[in-house]
Write an enzyme that holds these catalytic residues in place. Structure first.
Site, mmCIF file in Angstrom:
data_model
loop_
_atom_site.group_PDB
_atom_site.id
_atom_site.type_symbol
_atom_site.label_atom_id
_atom_site.label_comp_id
_atom_site.label_asym_id
_atom_site.label_seq_id
_atom_site.Cartn_x
_atom_site.Cartn_y
_atom_site.Cartn_z
ATOM 1 N N ASP A 1 -23.931 23.350 -19.636
ATOM 2 C CA ASP A 1 -22.863 23.165 -20.629
ATOM 3 C C ASP A 1 -22.020 21.930 -20.315
ATOM 4 O OD1 ASP A 1 -21.413 23.835 -22.888
ATOM 5 O OD2 ASP A 1 -20.097 25.231 -21.826
ATOM 6 N N SER B 1 -28.999 28.265 -27.482
ATOM 7 C CA SER B 1 -28.713 29.671 -27.756
ATOM 8 C C SER B 1 -29.009 30.014 -29.213
ATOM 9 C CB SER B 1 -27.247 29.979 -27.451
ATOM 10 O OG SER B 1 -26.413 29.464 -28.470
ATOM 11 N N THR B 2 -29.057 31.330 -29.495
ATOM 12 C CA THR B 2 -29.260 31.768 -30.882
ATOM 13 C C THR B 2 -28.094 31.312 -31.759
ATOM 14 O OG1 THR B 2 -28.369 33.899 -30.129
ATOM 15 C CG2 THR B 2 -30.743 33.786 -30.464
ATOM 16 N N ASN C 1 -26.514 28.336 -31.294
ATOM 17 C CA ASN C 1 -26.444 26.862 -31.364
ATOM 18 C C ASN C 1 -27.010 26.295 -32.672
ATOM 19 O OD1 ASN C 1 -26.983 26.424 -27.780
ATOM 20 N ND2 ASN C 1 -25.071 26.410 -28.919
HETATM 21 C C1 IPE Z 1 -23.991 28.038 -24.029
HETATM 22 O O1 IPE Z 1 -23.165 26.960 -24.295
HETATM 23 C C2 IPE Z 1 -25.384 27.759 -24.516
HETATM 24 C C3 IPE Z 1 -26.128 26.753 -23.776
HETATM 25 C C4 IPE Z 1 -25.691 26.091 -22.754
HETATM 26 C C5 IPE Z 1 -27.451 26.521 -24.261
HETATM 27 P P1 IPE Z 1 -22.303 26.848 -25.624
HETATM 28 O O2 IPE Z 1 -21.593 25.550 -25.584
HETATM 29 O O3 IPE Z 1 -23.160 27.110 -26.803
HETATM 30 O O4 IPE Z 1 -21.296 28.070 -25.479
HETATM 31 P P2 IPE Z 1 -19.811 28.263 -26.006
HETATM 32 O O5 IPE Z 1 -19.807 27.933 -27.467
HETATM 33 O O6 IPE Z 1 -18.954 27.325 -25.229
HETATM 34 O O7 IPE Z 1 -19.485 29.680 -25.686
HETATM 35 C C1 IPE Z 2 -24.572 22.146 -23.746
HETATM 36 O O1 IPE Z 2 -23.559 21.238 -23.978
HETATM 37 C C2 IPE Z 2 -25.811 21.890 -24.577
HETATM 38 C C3 IPE Z 2 -26.116 22.934 -25.550
HETATM 39 C C4 IPE Z 2 -25.383 23.996 -25.793
HETATM 40 C C5 IPE Z 2 -27.330 22.778 -26.323
HETATM 41 P P1 IPE Z 2 -22.606 21.374 -25.229
HETATM 42 O O2 IPE Z 2 -23.224 20.654 -26.380
HETATM 43 O O3 IPE Z 2 -22.233 22.779 -25.495
HETATM 44 O O4 IPE Z 2 -21.333 20.564 -24.745
HETATM 45 P P2 IPE Z 2 -19.816 20.939 -24.924
HETATM 46 O O5 IPE Z 2 -19.644 22.330 -24.418
HETATM 47 O O6 IPE Z 2 -19.526 20.830 -26.393
HETATM 48 O O7 IPE Z 2 -19.081 19.937 -24.115
HETATM 49 MG MG MG Z 3 -20.751 23.978 -24.833
#
Ligand code: IPE
Ligand code: IPE
Ligand code: MG
Length: 247
Positions: free
Chosen positions: A27, A72-73, A75
């Site tokens: 993340d 994730s589901t 995303n």
């Molecule tokens: C969790 O991160 C999913 C992945 C890293 C693939 P997210 O960025 O989607 O989670 P939230 O929205 O901060 O909870």
């Molecule tokens: C994790 O990074 C990648 C995925 C969830 C696919 P993020 O895209 O969630 O990055 P932040 O959390 O917005 O910084």
């Molecule tokens: Mg994130």
């Protein structure tokens, strides 16, 4: 150390007790890009590089199971252009893994409902899984279109079908059986789950399997994550007292 290792680690982990199964919630890509005035996709590009480096490092130091949360589901709710870019990076990685699989010891597996991906991506996933299945090094689980709740719903449906057909009786259902209906069937539960980027939540990652996992939150954003960040998590893990409800 493998040939891909950066060999720049300064945190010494020699002699410590390693977790058998490590999970990482990758993340912070978007925030990494934003801090630099770049589009979120630039963070995903860098994050994909970090993924390659950390997966290789885990394999080099002898981690047996590594689960990386890649998509994730939930995303899918992101802007189309961001999702498309992520799909392109997945494709690049899967093509690369396929090209190099003969020289590799890592066995790739996918956790999640892969039917939601394009036919081309699904084919790459199945080929990678099949061709690397005999590899005896680390098992690298890629959680893609993965959600812990979705995984449980899938398991319940499969069990219900078996009950309906008479192959399973309600009294046969126990914790072991439920585990056998999950995408992680046959693999140990994660001992250590690492979340970079400072968020203190699971975001639907391995809900059932993480009942007794040790959590380690790191403030570093995923694109900046290095083997030394992992080493620090491993050292802290090795000092934790896991009681599993006992004394
Ligand atoms: C969790 O991160 C999913 C992945 C890293 C693939 P997210 O960025 O989607 O989670 P939230 O929205 O901060 O909870
Ligand atoms: C994790 O990074 C990648 C995925 C969830 C696919 P993020 O895209 O969630 O990055 P932040 O959390 O917005 O910084
Ligand atoms: Mg994130």
């Amino acid at each position: 150390m493998g040939i891909f290792s950066t060999n720049k680690e300064t945190v010494d982990i020699s002699g410590i007790k390693l977790p058998e199964h490590v999970g990482i919630i990758m993340d912070g890509n978007g925030r990494w890009a934003k801090k630099r005035g770049l589009p979120r996709t630039a963070g995903h590009k860098q994050g994909a590089e970090t993924f390659r480096k950390i997966a290789r490092y885990c394999s080099d130091i002898g981690i047996k199971h590594l689960t990386m949360y890649a998509f994730s589901t939930e995303n899918w709710t992101r802007p189309v252009q961001e999702v498309e870019t992520l799909m392109r990076y997945f494709k690049d990685y899967l093509e690369e893994a396929l090209r190099d699989f003969a020289d590799d010891t890592i066995a790739l597996r996918f956790l999640g409902d892969i039917s939601r991906f394009s036919p081309e991506l699904q084919e790459l996933m199945i080929k990678n899984e099949t061709l690397s299945a005999s590899h005896e090094g680390m098992i690298l689980n890629l959680a893609m279109n993965y959600g812990g709740r979705d995984e449980l719903v899938h398991a319940f449906k499969e069990m219900a079908k078996k009950i309906q057909s008479g192959e399973l009786a309600p009294n046969d259902i126990n914790e072991k059986l439920v585990s056998d209906y999950l995408y992680t069937k046959g693999q140990p539960d994660p001992d250590l789950i690492i979340r970079p980027s400072g968020e203190h939540r699971t975001s639907n990652f391995l809900l059932w399997q993480s009942a007794y996992s040790e959590y380690y939150i790191d403030d570093v954003l995923w694109p900046d994550y290095t083997p030394d960040h992992l080493n620090r998590a491993l050292i802290e893990y090795s000092k934790r007292s896991r009681r599993f409800g006992g004394v």
